[in-house]
Design a protein around this motif. Structure first.
Motif, short mmCIF file in Angstrom:
data_model
loop_
_atom_site.label_atom_id
_atom_site.label_comp_id
_atom_site.label_asym_id
_atom_site.label_seq_id
_atom_site.Cartn_x
_atom_site.Cartn_y
_atom_site.Cartn_z
N ARG A 114 0.61 -1.05 0.15
CA ARG A 114 -0.19 -0.02 -0.02
C ARG A 114 0.81 0.92 -0.17
O ARG A 114 0.48 2.19 -0.55
CB ARG A 114 -1.15 -0.29 1.31
CG ARG A 114 -1.72 0.79 1.16
CD ARG A 114 -2.57 0.87 1.97
NE ARG A 114 -3.70 -0.10 2.43
CZ ARG A 114 -3.79 -1.54 3.07
NH1 ARG A 114 -2.38 -1.28 3.93
NH2 ARG A 114 -4.21 -2.46 3.33
N VAL A 156 2.49 1.74 -3.50
CA VAL A 156 1.56 2.35 -4.41
C VAL A 156 0.62 4.01 -4.03
O VAL A 156 0.93 4.85 -5.11
CB VAL A 156 0.13 0.99 -4.23
CG1 VAL A 156 -1.46 1.68 -5.12
CG2 VAL A 156 -0.45 0.24 -4.55
N GLU A 157 0.64 4.48 -2.91
CA GLU A 157 0.58 5.81 -2.45
C GLU A 157 1.71 6.10 -2.82
O GLU A 157 0.87 8.07 -3.50
CB GLU A 157 0.03 5.89 -0.97
CG GLU A 157 -0.87 5.07 -0.30
CD GLU A 157 -1.09 4.84 1.09
OE1 GLU A 157 -1.64 4.35 1.82
OE2 GLU A 157 0.14 5.12 1.76
N ALA A 175 0.90 6.47 -6.86
CA ALA A 175 -0.33 8.09 -6.94
C ALA A 175 -0.05 9.30 -6.82
O ALA A 175 -0.44 10.43 -7.72
CB ALA A 175 -1.67 6.95 -6.17
N TYR A 189 2.18 5.04 -11.07
CA TYR A 189 1.27 4.15 -11.19
C TYR A 189 2.83 2.89 -10.99
O TYR A 189 3.28 2.53 -11.15
CB TYR A 189 -0.05 2.72 -11.79
CG TYR A 189 1.23 2.62 -13.46
CD1 TYR A 189 1.33 1.76 -13.74
CD2 TYR A 189 1.53 4.12 -14.05
CE1 TYR A 189 1.78 1.41 -14.22
CE2 TYR A 189 1.81 3.26 -15.46
CZ TYR A 189 2.12 1.90 -15.78
OH TYR A 189 2.88 1.30 -16.65
N ARG A 228 -6.21 -5.81 -5.23
CA ARG A 228 -6.82 -5.29 -3.89
C ARG A 228 -6.45 -4.09 -3.31
O ARG A 228 -6.94 -2.70 -3.31
CB ARG A 228 -7.29 -6.15 -3.22
CG ARG A 228 -8.40 -7.49 -3.56
CD ARG A 228 -9.04 -7.88 -2.24
NE ARG A 228 -9.63 -9.51 -2.76
CZ ARG A 228 -9.10 -10.18 -2.18
NH1 ARG A 228 -7.91 -10.60 -2.73
NH2 ARG A 228 -10.32 -11.80 -3.02
N LEU A 229 -4.72 -4.14 -3.46
CA LEU A 229 -3.92 -2.75 -3.09
C LEU A 229 -3.76 -1.96 -3.67
O LEU A 229 -2.97 -0.81 -3.36
CB LEU A 229 -3.01 -3.78 -2.04
CG LEU A 229 -3.12 -4.43 -0.67
CD1 LEU A 229 -2.02 -5.08 -0.49
CD2 LEU A 229 -3.69 -3.80 -0.19
N GLY A 230 -4.10 -1.67 -5.34
CA GLY A 230 -4.33 -0.50 -5.79
C GLY A 230 -2.68 -0.93 -6.58
O GLY A 230 -2.66 0.10 -7.63
N ARG A 249 -1.34 -1.13 -10.71
CA ARG A 249 -2.36 -1.35 -11.91
C ARG A 249 -2.63 -2.22 -13.01
O ARG A 249 -3.24 -2.68 -13.69
CB ARG A 249 -1.70 0.20 -12.34
CG ARG A 249 -2.65 0.32 -13.43
CD ARG A 249 -1.98 2.10 -14.59
NE ARG A 249 -2.50 2.50 -15.47
CZ ARG A 249 -3.89 2.45 -15.74
NH1 ARG A 249 -4.75 2.67 -14.45
NH2 ARG A 249 -3.66 3.32 -17.52
N HIS A 304 -11.38 -3.39 -10.80
CA HIS A 304 -10.10 -1.68 -10.28
C HIS A 304 -9.91 -1.40 -11.76
O HIS A 304 -8.96 -0.59 -11.44
CB HIS A 304 -9.28 -2.73 -9.94
CG HIS A 304 -9.29 -3.04 -8.29
ND1 HIS A 304 -9.42 -2.62 -7.38
CD2 HIS A 304 -10.01 -4.21 -7.64
CE1 HIS A 304 -10.01 -2.66 -5.82
NE2 HIS A 304 -10.35 -4.38 -6.38
N ALA A 362 -7.95 -2.83 -13.77
CA ALA A 362 -6.22 -3.42 -13.98
C ALA A 362 -6.19 -3.91 -15.04
O ALA A 362 -6.81 -4.51 -16.07
CB ALA A 362 -5.87 -3.82 -12.43
#
Length: 409
Positions: A214, A217-218, A221, A226, A242-244, A246, A265, A267
């Protein structure tokens, strides 16, 4: 190899649109610098600046979303011992070979840095467009940790050509992501599961904690970039989605839940089927260590079934190859493999419009349209009639236009 930039127009050409799977009537494509300035209208009168396509098909320049341009051997652990200058020259050669095969854009999934991307962008050598992520981010003992079990030291110098960096804990992962992003990377790469080429991890292992993933990913972003994730098993794939994350690279062991999560998502899946075929056949001859050869079997035969499941399930599927060392000459064979379970238009979209969406460059890459980059191929054969034609580029592709120039050797 060089680009001849003297052509201002291509006449008598039929434009293939991958999204609609249609071909236009013969028309004219006008080029200004690096862009397509207009399509249609009257044929230019200055014959010296035009190329008569003689009714050939114009296909958007191809995009390979998973390459390692510095990986001149399948023994990835040895890369850190090479001179960066030596690997740069081998990367130059591999990029130009890809361009000859019609790949006008490459996304490097670990290894290429800002210097190589800058040199390509400035035209210091003839090359495809390069989207790079710097060094992949791995946990200790993860897929980019190439130390043998008895080794303790890993050279972390920025210019040491290891493909990845090793870090543990949220703060360390966050710092590693920021460190790659500060160099201007287009994405960051996370190792979410074990892999074939790494010496100590299991293919079916999951890597990094939820909080570590996470954090990366943060950071991506926050920089308007990505994260892409290396993952084989459904458990690793689904957690990453689920955790983002891409895009999922490889994904050979995905399941029905994975398909639903990809769609939920928005993705992307980037299968790399040709690399397992070649690692099985030629890996040992190209330096793949014995412990890695034994891991190839665990993913070799599942990839085609995973591609079929994802295709039927409506997943965004982009084109990738992941070939290493002397096996990179098989890059175009990925088209033939995918054609076993996908339609020709689906395979072509994966290497054009869908790939452009993954790179967040819709309308600029993967299409032949006004305002798009002037990257295109001229072919005698319509690949929508036989996608395997792209599997033999030396026979099927007559001309390659890159950055607005005609490729010549």
């Amino acid at each position: 190899m060089k680009l001849d930039t003297s052509y201002e127009a291509i006449t008598n050409v039929r434009i293939l649109d991958p999204e609609s799977a249609t071909v236009s009537e013969p028309t004219t494509i006008r080029i200004s610098d690096d862009r397509i300035s207009s399509i249609g209208g009257e044929t230019p009168t200055h014959s010296g600046t035009t190329l008569d396509a003689e009714g050939r098909f114009a296909v958007p320049g191809l995009i390979d979303c998973h390459v390692h341009v510095l990986a001149n051997t399948a023994d990835l652990g040895s890369l850190g011992d090479h001179s960066p200058a030596y690997l740069t020259v081998t990367a130059l050669n591999s990029m130009q070979d890809a361009l000859r095969r019609g790949f006008t854009t490459l996304r490097d999934a670990g290894g290429a840095d800002f210097g190589l991307a800058q040199a390509a962008e400035e035209g210091l050598f003839t090359a495809p467009r390069l989207f790079y992520g710097g060094k992949a981010i791995s946990q200790t003992g993860g897929h980019a940790d190439m130390r043998a079990p008895g080794a303790s030291v890993m050279d972390t110098h920025q210019c040491c050509p290891h493909m990845g960096v090793v870090c543990d804990g949220v703060a360390d992962v966050r710092r590693a992501a920021r460190d790659q992003l500060r160099t201007g990377t287009d994405h960051i790469k996370l190792m979410l599961s074990g892999g074939v080429a790494s010496p100590t991890d299991r293919v079916d292992s999951t890597q990094f904690s939820d909080d570590e993933i996470r954090a990366a990913v943060e950071e991506a972003a926050a920089a308007n970039r990505y994260a892409l994730g290396h993952a084989y098993t459904a458990k690793a794939i689904n957690r990453g989605l689920r955790l983002g994350v891409r895009s999922i690279e490889h994904g050979n062991l995905l399941d029905d839940e994975s398909v639903n999560l990809f769609r939920e998502h928005g993705a992307f899946l980037v299968p790399t089927l040709v690399t397992y075929e070649r690692l099985h056949a030629d890996g040992a001859a190209n330096g793949l260590p014995e412990e890695s050869q034994e891991k190839v079997e665990s993913v070799l035969y599942a990839g085609l079934d995973a591609l079929k499941l994802a295709d039927r399930g409506g997943v965004n599927i982009a084109f990738g190859t992941d070939l290493l060392g002397g096996m990179r000459g098989w890059q175009s064979h990925e088209f033939t493999i995918r054609g076993q379970v996908q339609s020709a238009e689906a395979v072509l979209r994966s290497a054009t419009t869908t790939a452009a969406k993954l790179l967040q460059r819709e309308g600029e890459l993967g299409v032949i349209a006004e305002g798009a980059f002037a990257d295109l191929l001229l072919m005698d054969t319509n690949p929508l009639d036989d996608i395997a034609a792209l599997g033999s580029p030396e026979e099927a592709i007559d001309h390659v236009f890159s950055r607005g120039g005609l490729l010549s050797v």
